[in-house]
Write a protein that holds these residues in place. Structure first.
Motif, short mmCIF file in Angstrom:
data_model
loop_
_atom_site.label_atom_id
_atom_site.label_comp_id
_atom_site.label_asym_id
_atom_site.label_seq_id
_atom_site.Cartn_x
_atom_site.Cartn_y
_atom_site.Cartn_z
N ILE A 391 62.74 32.90 50.76
CA ILE A 391 62.57 34.24 51.83
C ILE A 391 63.55 34.30 52.68
N TRP A 392 64.27 33.25 53.10
CA TRP A 392 65.39 33.05 53.92
C TRP A 392 66.15 32.05 53.57
N PRO A 393 67.58 32.11 53.25
CA PRO A 393 68.40 33.22 53.97
C PRO A 393 68.09 34.59 53.10
N LEU A 394 68.21 35.63 53.68
CA LEU A 394 67.86 36.94 53.27
C LEU A 394 68.72 37.21 52.02
N ASP A 395 70.10 36.81 52.17
CA ASP A 395 70.97 37.21 51.05
C ASP A 395 70.51 36.21 49.81
N LEU A 396 69.82 35.36 50.01
CA LEU A 396 69.39 34.67 48.72
C LEU A 396 68.06 34.72 48.29
N ALA A 397 67.34 35.55 49.20
CA ALA A 397 65.85 35.79 48.74
C ALA A 397 65.44 36.03 47.50
N THR A 398 64.41 35.56 46.94
CA THR A 398 64.01 35.70 45.63
C THR A 398 62.57 36.46 45.62
N ALA A 399 61.86 36.80 46.70
CA ALA A 399 60.80 37.50 47.03
C ALA A 399 60.57 37.98 48.22
N LYS A 400 59.62 38.88 48.60
CA LYS A 400 59.19 39.19 49.87
C LYS A 400 58.42 38.30 50.51
N LEU A 401 58.25 38.25 51.86
CA LEU A 401 57.29 37.15 52.70
C LEU A 401 55.90 38.03 52.47
N VAL A 402 54.92 37.34 52.10
CA VAL A 402 53.60 37.62 52.13
C VAL A 402 53.03 37.23 53.40
#
Length: 409
Positions: A391-402
């Motif tokens: 979820i964070w770091p945002l530039d490494l995010a693989t999905a959105k926060l549920v």
């Protein structure tokens, strides 16, 4: 045909002679009965095998001598003594628990061999090592570094997803690891009250309460969970060990405690935890996830090699940390061109990896006390459909926060 056979035999003999030289001995201390220690040492063995298969370092093979600290301070200290005096190792690596490491530090200071440690987050360990220990390198973020990173992370997440985070509750195990985490949160809260520090925008109220970890004979979290339920936090965090991971969520469901953000912060997670329905949408603080293979070539190489060698996926970040532990030390020895202590220290100070098995760079910089600190922050991950998504770091995010958290029906 005979010529070929003779040539092959000669090459085999030459190879065996080349590796008949004295190995470079590395002493590793980890809690082998804990999944975190088991996986970190497995990853170290993988790294040693890869390096030796490629010809070793300085024409010599690496030999990894592993000792079990049993998660007991006395056992950890005894392991250091044995490795130094009986096995006569050249270097020390490994580690996990802060309480154990506090007992190991006097022994490490006695021998002052180059040490690259991947465990122990409690800043009291850093204080015990001291500023003059130039032989000591620490890769795992200290508790206050982690706390700073979490404040930055939740501030960015709150802004991106337009959610409110003001009330924070920390449930922490009563040992060195948990109390160190609590001390850091208190420090950040005191800064936040003054409008300072990384938590200033997301910590208006803070409460902490301790529990006895299941790893040390505990396992009943109802009192601390009911206290948290009364506080009604926007962000609930528990800091304990892998043995606490399932029962603390199960008991939260039992007492009908459903915080909007449910975060676990153990150094490692139980095998197959993500397959448990209780894991769904639980957030975790960690340094690695298998999904990082989608964004990091180094993380992908490590993951594939580990699965190939052991036939199963690693469950937590201490596996890639253990892998980096060996490669970092090996690169320093290689750059030094010898086992000379001062030369290896100077070489390790200059080692830089643009990408690592954790999906991020590694560079040595000073921390509050010691001269040689590696990684600084952890990541924010979330269990989604059995997988740890970044979820964070945002530039490494693989999905959105549920969001918000709810128990799976």
């Amino acid at each position: 045909m005979k010529r070929s056979a003779v040539l092959i035999m000669c090459l085999a003999v030459l190879f065996s002679i080349a590796f008949a030289v004295e190995p470079i001995k590395i002493g590793a201390v980890s809690p082998l009965g804990d999944i975190t220690g088991k996986e970190s040492t497995r990853a170290m063995q993988l790294a040693v095998k890869e390096i030796n298969d490629a010809g070793g370092i300085l024409g010599r093979p690496l030999q990894l001598i592993i000792m079990d600290d049993e998660m007991k301070p006395a056992s950890g200290a005894a392991a250091i003594d044995k490795l130094a005096t009986v096995d006569k190792v050249d270097f020390f690596v490994g580690g996990m628990g802060s309480g154990v490491h506090l007992a190991e530090i006097p022994a490490l200071k006695k021998y002052q061999k180059v040490t690259v440690w991947i465990g122990a987050a409690d800043h009291n360990c850093e204080n015990a090592v001291g500023a003059d220990a130039d032989w000591y390198f620490h890769l795992h973020p200290w508790d206050y570094q982690q706390g700073e990173g979490y404040g930055l992370a939740w501030t960015e997440i709150a802004k991106k997803y337009n959610i409110k985070i003001e009330k924070v509750f920390l449930a922490y195990e009563e040992g060195a690891f948990g109390t160190g985490s609590y001390t850091s949160y208190v420090d950040f809260f005191n800064q936040a009250k003054k409008g300072q520090g990384s938590w200033a925008a997301v910590m208006k109220q803070f409460v902490g309460a301790s529990f006895k970890s299941a790893s040390f004979g505990g396992g009943d979290y109802r009192a601390v969970l009911n206290q948290a339920k009364t506080f009604n936090p926007d962000l609930f965090v528990w800091a304990g060990y892998d043995a606490d991971a399932i029962p603390i969520v199960a008991q939260a469901k039992e007492v009908n405690f459903t915080p909007k953000l449910f975060v676990g912060a153990p150094p490692g997670w139980p095998a197959n935890y993500g397959k448990n329905p209780l894991a769904e949408n639980v957030i975790l603080y960690g340094m690695w996830s298998p999904t990082l293979s989608d964004v990091s070539p180094a993380a992908e190489r490590f993951f594939n090699a580990y699965v190939k060698m052991y036939g199963e996926e690693p469950t937590g970040y201490f596996a890639p940390l253990g892998y980096i532990n060996i490669y970092f030390l090996a690169e320093g020895i290689k750059k030094a061109g010898s086992l000379d202590k001062d030369a290896v220290i100077k070489a390790l100070e200059t080692v830089q990896f643009k990408d690592t098995a954790l999906g991020e760079p590694l560079k040595i910089t000073p921390s509050r006390v010691i001269k040689h600190q590696g990684f600084k922050y952890q990541k924010i991950l979330q269990w989604q459909n059995g997988k740890q998504q970044v979820i964070w770091p945002l530039d490494l995010a693989t999905a959105k926060l549920v969001y918000p958290f709810s128990f799976k029906k």
